[in-house]
Design a protein around this motif. Structure first.
Motif, short mmCIF file in Angstrom:
data_model
loop_
_atom_site.label_atom_id
_atom_site.label_comp_id
_atom_site.label_asym_id
_atom_site.label_seq_id
_atom_site.Cartn_x
_atom_site.Cartn_y
_atom_site.Cartn_z
N ALA A 85 95.98 89.25 27.75
CA ALA A 85 95.74 88.31 28.85
C ALA A 85 94.31 88.37 29.40
O ALA A 85 94.07 88.76 30.53
N SER A 86 93.35 87.98 28.55
CA SER A 86 91.98 87.81 29.04
C SER A 86 91.90 86.52 29.86
O SER A 86 92.85 85.72 29.89
N GLU A 87 90.79 86.33 30.53
CA GLU A 87 90.63 85.09 31.33
C GLU A 87 90.76 83.86 30.45
O GLU A 87 91.39 82.87 30.83
N THR A 88 90.15 83.93 29.27
CA THR A 88 90.23 82.80 28.34
C THR A 88 91.66 82.55 27.89
O THR A 88 92.13 81.40 27.85
N ASN B 246 98.94 86.81 37.40
CA ASN B 246 97.70 86.07 37.68
C ASN B 246 97.98 85.01 38.74
O ASN B 246 98.72 84.06 38.50
N HIS B 247 97.36 85.18 39.93
CA HIS B 247 97.63 84.28 41.05
C HIS B 247 96.53 83.24 41.24
O HIS B 247 96.39 82.67 42.33
N SER B 248 95.73 83.00 40.23
CA SER B 248 94.58 82.11 40.39
C SER B 248 95.04 80.69 40.69
O SER B 248 96.13 80.27 40.29
N PRO B 249 94.19 79.91 41.38
CA PRO B 249 94.53 78.50 41.65
C PRO B 249 94.77 77.70 40.37
O PRO B 249 95.60 76.79 40.35
N ARG C 57 94.26 79.30 28.22
CA ARG C 57 94.94 78.69 27.07
C ARG C 57 96.46 78.69 27.30
O ARG C 57 97.15 77.74 26.91
N LEU C 58 96.95 79.74 27.92
CA LEU C 58 98.38 79.82 28.21
C LEU C 58 98.78 78.76 29.23
O LEU C 58 99.81 78.10 29.09
N ALA C 59 97.94 78.58 30.25
CA ALA C 59 98.22 77.55 31.27
C ALA C 59 98.21 76.16 30.66
O ALA C 59 98.99 75.28 31.05
N ALA C 60 97.35 75.96 29.65
CA ALA C 60 97.29 74.65 28.99
C ALA C 60 98.59 74.33 28.26
O ALA C 60 98.96 73.15 28.11
#
Length: 456
Positions: free
Chosen positions: A359-362, A391-394, A366-369
């Motif tokens: 689970a890198s940022e990249t 990961n709680h990012s917007p 890709r997972l969110a996509a």
């Protein structure tokens, strides 16, 4: 006559030290206040030594009398599953008289009596279909002339693989039925022979019989696979020949292919590459999943080229991704990319699991996509993985809320579960609820997300 070598008596601690590599002692059911346990002195091999020891104790610690050793005897039952069939054999009688120096008049307290070891390697054994007459003859004391014909010697009839053994001790009583004390089943792993020490004709027969074992059934194939992996490169020429024999049953060729993957060798690599084009259903899946164990750049490239050229119905991308995940812990970027771009939703779903595991940022992006994927299954897997990512990012929360607009009750449920996990806000989605209730849950999540946006 069965050979009995040496005897001893010991305390209860003796029951905790069976032969190396075998299962711990398990006491059998009580009979007339006694219990017995069977242990193995050393790991046996095909055609080699089978030496057992019998442990005897009082079941409750109370004093239990024993008949004279001259009257006591026992027999071994050993069972081996081979494919769809079972082989079960009863040994010839094992006399307790040979252990008379250690044979007690009674049992009691915590004392454990150790009898043996009994070398049953060359003992005559009888097939289970004559068991009724055989055991009747044993218990009634009939002469050997009245016994059925023996099936052969124990170590000549058993094959490499797993087996189970029990020993029954028979304690006769004057004018009464004898007491039968049976041990718990002992699991045994029979190793293949030292093939290098076999004569040429015996060695060829062993390898021929081993290849035939693959044909008997899926379970027999699995056992044969284990034996071949133990033998390693010595058996490889025979496996290489057998795997391309197309008249073999499908289960046999699948296990033979797995065997090649588990014996690391350049010859295995070349054969596995050839098998990627084999017309038999399932073979290329086995190569994709197990072949990566070879850690061969040449085979990795062949797999990737095959994945790129395959269609969704082949499922090759999904099996290749799983193979790298399970057996190599990391997935090459080109394999992951092929999985994400595959027409097979199972491959894209597996790719989502890979992204979550690394689970890198990249990879989170890709997972969110994948929350916008055309497949409900893939969206559900992606949501579940994001919920576990912490990961709680917007970007992640926004993508989850947006995914609620897409159809698919199962995926919506997973999305809401992920949102609840990441926000600690309890707003579950129940696919079985009334339409109004389901719409209200979606509206509540959208309202919550709207409140989180910066004021203009």
């Amino acid at each position: 006559m069965v050979c009995v070598a040496g005897t001893s008596t010991a305390g209860a601690s003796a029951a905790a030290a069976p032969g190396a590599g075998v299962e711990p002692v398990a006491w059998g059911p009580p009979a007339a206040g006694m219990q017995s346990a069977l242990t193995l002195e050393e790991n046996p091999t095909v055609g080699g030594t089978f030496r057992f020891r019998l442990l005897l104790r009082s079941a409750a610690g109370q004093t239990v009398g024993l008949p004279p050793a001259e009257k006591a005897f026992g027999w071994l039952l050993i069972v081996q599953s081979l494919g769809d069939s079972k082989r079960a054999y009863y040994s010839e009688k094992v006399p307790m008289a040979a252990t008379r120096t250690a044979w007690p008049a009674e049992l009691g307290g915590e004392r454990v009596v150790s009898l043996g070891p009994f070398d049953l390697s060359a003992a005559k054994v009888y097939a289970s279909n004559v068991a009724r007459g055989l055991l009747t003859a044993y218990v009634s004391g009939k002469e050997d002339a009245d016994l059925p014909d023996a099936a052969g010697k124990l170590n000549a009839l058993l094959e490499a693989g797993r087996a189970m053994a029990k020993f029954t001790l028979c304690l006769p009583h004057e004018g009464e039925r004898p007491t039968l004390v049976t041990s718990e089943a002992l699991g045994i792993t029979i190793a293949p022979p030292d093939v290098a020490s076999l004569k040429a004709d015996a060695r060829e027969k062993f390898f021929s019989d081993l290849m035939k074992q693959f044909d008997r059934g899926p379970w027999a194939g699995q056992q044969a696979h284990g034996t071949c992996v133990q033998l390693g490169k010595e058996v490889l020429p025979h496996v290489l020949k057998a795997v391309f024999e197309t008249d073999r049953p499908s289960h046999a060729r699948l296990w033979l292919t797995t065997t090649l993957a588990d014996i690391r060798d350049p010859r295995s690599v070349e054969a596995l590459i050839r098998l990627l084009d084999d017309p038999m259903d399932g073979i290329h899946h086995v190569v994709a999943y197990h072949g990566v164990k070879q850690a061969s750049d040449r085979l990795d490239k062949a797999l990737l080229d095959k994945v790129k050229a395959s269609d969704a119905t082949s499922r090759l991308a999904a099996w290749t991704l799983l193979g790298f995940m399970v057996h190599r812990s990391t997935v090459p970027e080109e394999v992951l990319k092929a999985g994400l771009e595959s027409d097979d939703p199972r491959a894209r779903g597996t790719a989502a699991e890979v992204l979550a595991a690394h689970a890198s940022e990249t990879n989170i992006r890709r997972l969110a996509a994948l929350l916008a994927d055309s497949s409900e299954r893939v969206r559900g897997v992606a949501a579940k993985m994001l919920g576990m990512s912490k990961n709680h990012s917007p970007e992640v929360l926004g993508a989850l809320v947006k995914a609620l607009d897409l159809s698919g009750e199962s995926a919506r449920q997973r999305v809401c579960e992920a949102l609840s996990e990441l926000t600690r806000k309890d707003l579950p989605y129940n696919p079985a609820a009334e339409e109004a209730a389901r719409a209200a849950t979606i509206a509540a999540w959208k309202a919550w997300w709207e409140e989180k946006q910066p004021r203009r």
